[in-house]
Design a protein around this motif. Structure first.
Motif, PDB file in Angstrom:
ATOM      1  N   SER B  26     -13.085   1.143 -11.294  1.00 36.20           N
ATOM      2  CA  SER B  26     -12.688  -0.061 -12.015  1.00 36.20           C
ATOM      3  C   SER B  26     -12.018   0.343 -13.315  1.00 36.20           C
ATOM      4  O   SER B  26     -12.234   1.435 -13.833  1.00 36.20           O
ATOM      5  CB  SER B  26     -13.911  -0.931 -12.296  1.00 36.20           C
ATOM      6  OG  SER B  26     -14.803  -0.234 -13.124  1.00 36.20           O
ATOM      7  N   PHE B  27     -11.154  -0.522 -13.803  1.00 39.52           N
ATOM      8  CA  PHE B  27     -10.513  -0.297 -15.111  1.00 39.52           C
ATOM      9  C   PHE B  27     -11.034  -1.361 -16.048  1.00 39.52           C
ATOM     10  O   PHE B  27     -10.603  -2.503 -15.995  1.00 39.52           O
ATOM     11  CB  PHE B  27      -8.999  -0.375 -14.990  1.00 39.52           C
ATOM     12  CG  PHE B  27      -8.413   0.759 -14.215  1.00 39.52           C
ATOM     13  CD1 PHE B  27      -8.216   1.992 -14.816  1.00 39.52           C
ATOM     14  CD2 PHE B  27      -8.085   0.605 -12.890  1.00 39.52           C
ATOM     15  CE1 PHE B  27      -7.683   3.045 -14.098  1.00 39.52           C
ATOM     16  CE2 PHE B  27      -7.549   1.655 -12.167  1.00 39.52           C
ATOM     17  CZ  PHE B  27      -7.355   2.877 -12.782  1.00 39.52           C
ATOM     18  N   GLY B  28     -11.988  -1.013 -16.877  1.00 40.35           N
ATOM     19  CA  GLY B  28     -12.567  -1.992 -17.782  1.00 40.35           C
ATOM     20  C   GLY B  28     -13.493  -2.938 -17.045  1.00 40.35           C
ATOM     21  O   GLY B  28     -13.715  -2.816 -15.843  1.00 40.35           O
ATOM     22  N   ASP B  32     -12.656  -4.548 -11.118  1.00 38.50           N
ATOM     23  CA  ASP B  32     -12.958  -3.592 -10.055  1.00 38.50           C
ATOM     24  C   ASP B  32     -11.788  -3.531  -9.093  1.00 38.50           C
ATOM     25  O   ASP B  32     -11.381  -4.553  -8.550  1.00 38.50           O
ATOM     26  CB  ASP B  32     -14.206  -4.027  -9.288  1.00 38.50           C
ATOM     27  CG  ASP B  32     -15.429  -4.026 -10.192  1.00 38.50           C
ATOM     28  OD1 ASP B  32     -15.280  -3.567 -11.338  1.00 38.50           O
ATOM     29  OD2 ASP B  32     -16.487  -4.487  -9.756  1.00 38.50           O
ATOM     30  N   ILE B  33     -11.222  -2.376  -8.919  1.00 42.41           N
ATOM     31  CA  ILE B  33     -10.113  -2.235  -7.973  1.00 42.41           C
ATOM     32  C   ILE B  33     -10.653  -1.766  -6.629  1.00 42.41           C
ATOM     33  O   ILE B  33     -10.381  -2.365  -5.595  1.00 42.41           O
ATOM     34  CB  ILE B  33      -9.069  -1.237  -8.503  1.00 42.41           C
ATOM     35  CG1 ILE B  33      -8.654  -1.596  -9.939  1.00 42.41           C
ATOM     36  CG2 ILE B  33      -7.867  -1.188  -7.577  1.00 42.41           C
ATOM     37  CD1 ILE B  33      -7.753  -2.770 -10.063  1.00 42.41           C
ATOM     38  N   LEU B  34     -11.427  -0.685  -6.644  1.00 39.53           N
ATOM     39  CA  LEU B  34     -12.015  -0.181  -5.403  1.00 39.53           C
ATOM     40  C   LEU B  34     -13.510  -0.461  -5.412  1.00 39.53           C
ATOM     41  O   LEU B  34     -14.196  -0.156  -6.381  1.00 39.53           O
ATOM     42  CB  LEU B  34     -11.754   1.326  -5.270  1.00 39.53           C
ATOM     43  CG  LEU B  34     -10.287   1.751  -5.315  1.00 39.53           C
ATOM     44  CD1 LEU B  34     -10.178   3.259  -5.220  1.00 39.53           C
ATOM     45  CD2 LEU B  34      -9.507   1.082  -4.214  1.00 39.53           C
ATOM     46  N   SER B  53       0.462  -4.881  -2.457  1.00 40.57           N
ATOM     47  CA  SER B  53       0.757  -4.222  -3.715  1.00 40.57           C
ATOM     48  C   SER B  53      -0.381  -4.479  -4.696  1.00 40.57           C
ATOM     49  O   SER B  53      -0.823  -5.613  -4.824  1.00 40.57           O
ATOM     50  CB  SER B  53       2.029  -4.823  -4.285  1.00 40.57           C
ATOM     51  OG  SER B  53       2.952  -3.856  -4.520  1.00 40.57           O
ATOM     52  N   GLY B  54      -0.827  -3.425  -5.374  1.00 41.50           N
ATOM     53  CA  GLY B  54      -1.888  -3.608  -6.355  1.00 41.50           C
ATOM     54  C   GLY B  54      -3.280  -3.612  -5.762  1.00 41.50           C
ATOM     55  O   GLY B  54      -4.253  -3.880  -6.467  1.00 41.50           O
ATOM     56  N   SER B  55      -3.396  -3.314  -4.472  1.00 44.33           N
ATOM     57  CA  SER B  55      -4.728  -3.327  -3.870  1.00 44.33           C
ATOM     58  C   SER B  55      -5.488  -2.024  -4.113  1.00 44.33           C
ATOM     59  O   SER B  55      -6.664  -1.926  -3.796  1.00 44.33           O
ATOM     60  CB  SER B  55      -4.621  -3.607  -2.367  1.00 44.33           C
ATOM     61  OG  SER B  55      -3.764  -2.676  -1.769  1.00 44.33           O
ATOM     62  N   GLY B  56      -4.819  -1.032  -4.679  1.00 50.75           N
ATOM     63  CA  GLY B  56      -5.521   0.198  -5.049  1.00 50.75           C
ATOM     64  C   GLY B  56      -5.279   1.368  -4.109  1.00 50.75           C
ATOM     65  O   GLY B  56      -6.052   2.324  -4.099  1.00 50.75           O
ATOM     66  N   LYS B  57      -4.185   1.335  -3.367  1.00 48.48           N
ATOM     67  CA  LYS B  57      -3.902   2.433  -2.434  1.00 48.48           C
ATOM     68  C   LYS B  57      -3.571   3.717  -3.197  1.00 48.48           C
ATOM     69  O   LYS B  57      -4.115   4.784  -2.902  1.00 48.48           O
ATOM     70  CB  LYS B  57      -2.719   2.058  -1.520  1.00 48.48           C
ATOM     71  CG  LYS B  57      -2.909   0.756  -0.775  1.00 48.48           C
ATOM     72  CD  LYS B  57      -1.738   0.434   0.120  1.00 48.48           C
ATOM     73  CE  LYS B  57      -0.419   0.217  -0.612  1.00 48.48           C
ATOM     74  NZ  LYS B  57      -0.339  -0.995  -1.449  1.00 48.48           N
ATOM     75  N   SER B  58      -2.668   3.573  -4.180  1.00 46.40           N
ATOM     76  CA  SER B  58      -2.305   4.768  -4.956  1.00 46.40           C
ATOM     77  C   SER B  58      -3.533   5.348  -5.645  1.00 46.40           C
ATOM     78  O   SER B  58      -3.698   6.568  -5.703  1.00 46.40           O
ATOM     79  CB  SER B  58      -1.255   4.426  -6.000  1.00 46.40           C
ATOM     80  OG  SER B  58      -0.112   3.900  -5.403  1.00 46.40           O
ATOM     81  N   ILE B  59      -4.375   4.466  -6.172  1.00 47.48           N
ATOM     82  CA  ILE B  59      -5.566   4.939  -6.874  1.00 47.48           C
ATOM     83  C   ILE B  59      -6.457   5.744  -5.934  1.00 47.48           C
ATOM     84  O   ILE B  59      -6.982   6.790  -6.323  1.00 47.48           O
ATOM     85  CB  ILE B  59      -6.315   3.731  -7.463  1.00 47.48           C
ATOM     86  CG1 ILE B  59      -5.386   3.057  -8.447  1.00 47.48           C
ATOM     87  CG2 ILE B  59      -7.636   4.142  -8.074  1.00 47.48           C
ATOM     88  CD1 ILE B  59      -6.003   2.212  -9.455  1.00 47.48           C
ATOM     89  N   THR B  60      -6.572   5.273  -4.701  1.00 49.20           N
ATOM     90  CA  THR B  60      -7.420   5.978  -3.742  1.00 49.20           C
ATOM     91  C   THR B  60      -6.950   7.419  -3.550  1.00 49.20           C
ATOM     92  O   THR B  60      -7.750   8.351  -3.639  1.00 49.20           O
ATOM     93  CB  THR B  60      -7.387   5.250  -2.379  1.00 49.20           C
ATOM     94  OG1 THR B  60      -7.682   3.882  -2.591  1.00 49.20           O
ATOM     95  CG2 THR B  60      -8.382   5.856  -1.416  1.00 49.20           C
TER      96      THR B  60
HETATM   97  N1  ADP Z   1      -4.536   3.271 -15.631  1.00 45.91           N
HETATM   98  C1  ADP Z   1      -4.773   1.989 -15.259  1.00 45.91           C
HETATM   99  N2  ADP Z   1      -5.363   1.136 -16.118  1.00 45.91           N
HETATM  100  C2  ADP Z   1      -5.624  -0.133 -15.750  1.00 45.91           C
HETATM  101  N3  ADP Z   1      -5.322  -0.656 -14.555  1.00 45.91           N
HETATM  102  C3  ADP Z   1      -4.727   0.133 -13.656  1.00 45.91           C
HETATM  103  C4  ADP Z   1      -4.425   1.510 -13.958  1.00 45.91           C
HETATM  104  N4  ADP Z   1      -3.845   2.056 -12.873  1.00 45.91           N
HETATM  105  C5  ADP Z   1      -3.788   1.087 -11.950  1.00 45.91           C
HETATM  106  N5  ADP Z   1      -4.306  -0.063 -12.413  1.00 45.91           N
HETATM  107  C6  ADP Z   1      -4.423  -1.304 -11.666  1.00 45.91           C
HETATM  108  O1  ADP Z   1      -4.991  -1.025 -10.434  1.00 45.91           O
HETATM  109  C7  ADP Z   1      -4.413  -1.819  -9.428  1.00 45.91           C
HETATM  110  C8  ADP Z   1      -4.102  -0.990  -8.215  1.00 45.91           C
HETATM  111  O2  ADP Z   1      -3.061  -0.096  -8.498  1.00 45.91           O
HETATM  112  P1  ADP Z   1      -2.372   0.796  -7.369  1.00 45.91           P
HETATM  113  O3  ADP Z   1      -3.387   1.664  -6.714  1.00 45.91           O
HETATM  114  O4  ADP Z   1      -1.251   1.481  -8.024  1.00 45.91           O
HETATM  115  O5  ADP Z   1      -1.840  -0.275  -6.340  1.00 45.91           O
HETATM  116  P2  ADP Z   1      -1.032  -0.001  -4.994  1.00 45.91           P
HETATM  117  O6  ADP Z   1      -1.968  -0.388  -3.897  1.00 45.91           O
HETATM  118  O7  ADP Z   1       0.136  -0.921  -5.043  1.00 45.91           O
HETATM  119  O8  ADP Z   1      -0.647   1.422  -4.963  1.00 45.91           O
HETATM  120  C9  ADP Z   1      -3.202  -2.489 -10.027  1.00 45.91           C
HETATM  121  O9  ADP Z   1      -3.488  -3.859 -10.134  1.00 45.91           O
HETATM  122  C10 ADP Z   1      -3.069  -1.880 -11.397  1.00 45.91           C
HETATM  123  O10 ADP Z   1      -2.758  -2.890 -12.320  1.00 45.91           O
END
Ligand code: ADP
Ligand code: MG
Lengths: 254, 256
Positions: B26-28, B32-34, B53-60
């Motif tokens: 989570s960011f803050g 919670d993203i994942l 888009s924004g579902s957290g794939k890149s983050i994973t």
């Molecule tokens: N460093 C960060 N700080 C705060 N929020 C972030 C950060 N990186 C990503 N996010 C948020 O996490 C969510 C998922 O991002 P991302 O994994 O890039 O999505 P995608 O599935 O399109 O690749 C986005 O809504 C983005 O705003």
């Protein structure tokens, strides 16, 4: 107000961390010698014309402006020493450092900020290359080494500028002019002024790197990084200058 | 394999090359993203990850290479839990995992050649200049861009940048490659070429891959299996044909 304070404390905390990281990593292999030399060239050598021009003008202007007062007190003979002393002790270091804060700090801030935003720093990280070593240490080292050299360069050019200024109103040979200066200069005039320039250089590089590395994601943050790097570096230079003058005052009181 | 000292022994004793278990990030607060992502990838498999888009794939996948630290969960790569590794140990793993960034992330200040030499010279210091040169030309040939070797990144088109990014990853001979939207922003023909390139790399080098994409042609061509990320968890998984015929309208909408 509290958020402002919080920002100051976070910044100083992070800056301390970078300084610690710098000194713990600097002696560990691998050494990026080639990149260090490239940065010395880009950050130091490329700033020579700018520093030279400002140095010359400072020397010339200082001479012309101090002249009437010195003449009034009948101390015209002391003009070269006075100009040289002000140049070496204060004017050259601070003007050079400020110019480099504008040119180098902002350049580093923008470059690293851009690399951060376009994920180039992450790309180094994932290929197991330490970006701190490759990007930050080389740049900080380069500025720490090059700013003192630039200041010495500015000193010489400034003194030459003073010579030109002297010759506008009176007639003095270069030999006599330099002789007068060297007669009155002591080692203790030069040493503290030189030491503080290393600190100027260190902070110019470090603040640029810090602002660049902590750029948020987004193009506008690159501009912000460059801008705040100049502001923070200039302020830091003045603070260091103030501390330096007080320290020298205490240590070398005679 | 002369480039990589950290190769596996011949017999692989584990079944899954990548195991993600209950990954949280989570960011803050309240962001919670994942929220417990769990999936596995077998050796040699191409896993495609779909999701809005924004579902957290890149983050994973960034968690998988330590670019982002997970809040909670177990991330096993080559059966090693990378959340417990220190910087140097993690670097050893990173050398075996390639990462292709969405915008290629080429080093702007370096030519294509220098971009490729940069990681190689630092990790394979025992290579001579000719060996480095050979490796660079070989890998550029394999992505079909040999004539761009002395160009700067700013002179390259989007598709070429992707190829150079891929070449820069391949030069370290990774066993796993993570692709972040390899075909996004490219025209259909170039997209197809990149997809075919991904497939041929997998065949040739026997790599394991995770491919994030929105491009269903790319998914169809490259995927052995597809997972869909929704609301911070893996919502569904299956093969391309299975998901295409799914009862679920939301899932089918990806395929239209
Ligand atoms: N460093 C960060 N700080 C705060 N929020 C972030 C950060 N990186 C990503 N996010 C948020 O996490 C969510 C998922 O991002 P991302 O994994 O890039 O999505 P995608 O599935 O399109 O690749 C986005 O809504 C983005 O705003
Ligand atoms: Mg993404």
């Amino acid at each position: 107000m509290t958020s402002y304070l919080k920002e100051i404390f976070t910044d100083s905390g992070n800056v301390s961390l970078i300084i610690i990281r710098f000194f713990t990593n600097i002696l560990k292999a691998p050494f990026e010698v080639k990149e260090l030399i490239r940065q010395c060239y880009l950050l130091g050598y490329k700033a020579l014309p700018l520093v030279g021009i400002t140095g010359f003008i400072m020397g010339l202007v200082l001479t012309l402006q101090s002249r009437p007062t010195m003449v009034k007190f009948g101390a015209e003979a002391w003009l070269p020493c006075m100009v040289a002393l002000s140049l070496i002790k204060e004017v050259s270091p601070i003007i050079t450092a400020l110019i480099c804060a504008g040119k180098i700090s902002s350049g580093i801030g923008a470059e690293l900020g851009c690399m951060k935003v376009t994920e180039q720093i992450d790309a180094m990280e994932v290929s197991a290359i330490n970006p701190f070593k490759y990007l930050v240490i080389t740049r900080i080292l380069a500025t720490t080494l090059m700013i003192p050299l630039l200041v010495v360069f500015a000193d010489f050019i400034g003194i030459l500028g003073g010579f030109v200024g002297m010759n506008i109103h009176s007639d003095i040979s270069l030999f006599r002019y330099l002789n007068k200066i060297l007669e009155s200069l002591t080692f203790l005039d030069i040493l503290p002024a030189t030491i503080k320039t290393f600190f100027f250089g260190f902070f110019i590089g470090m603040i640029g790197c810090y602002k660049g590395f902590t750029a948020a994601n987004g193009t506008e943050s690159v501009g912000k990084a460059a801008n705040s790097a100049v502001v923070a570096a200039s302020l830091t230079i003045f603070v260091i200058d103030m501390m330096a003058v007080q320290l020298t005052d205490i240590l070398f009181k005679s | 394999m002369i480039y990589n000292q950290t190769q596996l022994p011949a017999s692989i004793s584990y079944q899954f090359e990548i195991e993600v278990n209950d990954l949280h990030k989570s960011f803050g607060k309240n962001n919670d993203i994942l929220k417990g992502v769990t999936f596995r990838v077998k050796a040699g498999e191409n896993l495609v990850m779909l999701g809005k888009s924004g579902s957290g794939k890149s983050i994973t996948i960034k968690c998988l290479v330590g670019l982002i630290t997970a809040d909670k969960g177990c991330l096993k790569v080559f059966d090693i839990d990378i959340t417990k590794l220190d910087y140097n140990q993690l670097n050893k793993i990173k050398l075996r995992v390639g990462f292709l960034f969405q915008n290629s992330a080429l080093y702007d200040s370096m030519s294509v050649r220098e971009n490729l030499e940069f990681p190689l010279r630092r990790h394979s210091t025992y290579l001579s200049d000719t060996e480095v040169e050979n490796a660079v030309t070989e890998v550029l040939k394999s992505v079909g861009l040999l004539d761009a070797i002395d160009k700067m990144p700013s002179e390259l088109s989007g598709g070429m940048r992707k190829r150079v990014g891929l070449a820069r990853t391949l030069i370290l001979k990774p066993e796993i490659i993570l692709y972040d939207e390899p075909t996004t922003g490219l025209d259909p023909i170039t997209s197809k070429e990149i997809s075919e390139l991904i497939l041929s790399i997998q065949k040739k080098n026997k790599t394991t891959s995770i491919i994030i994409t929105h491009d269903m042609n790319c998914a169809r061509l490259t995927s052995d299996r597809i997972v869909i990320l929704k609301d911070g968890v893996i919502y569904l998984e299956g093969t391309y044909t299975e998901l295409k015929q799914s009862e679920n309208e939301w899932v089918r909408s990806f395929f239209e």
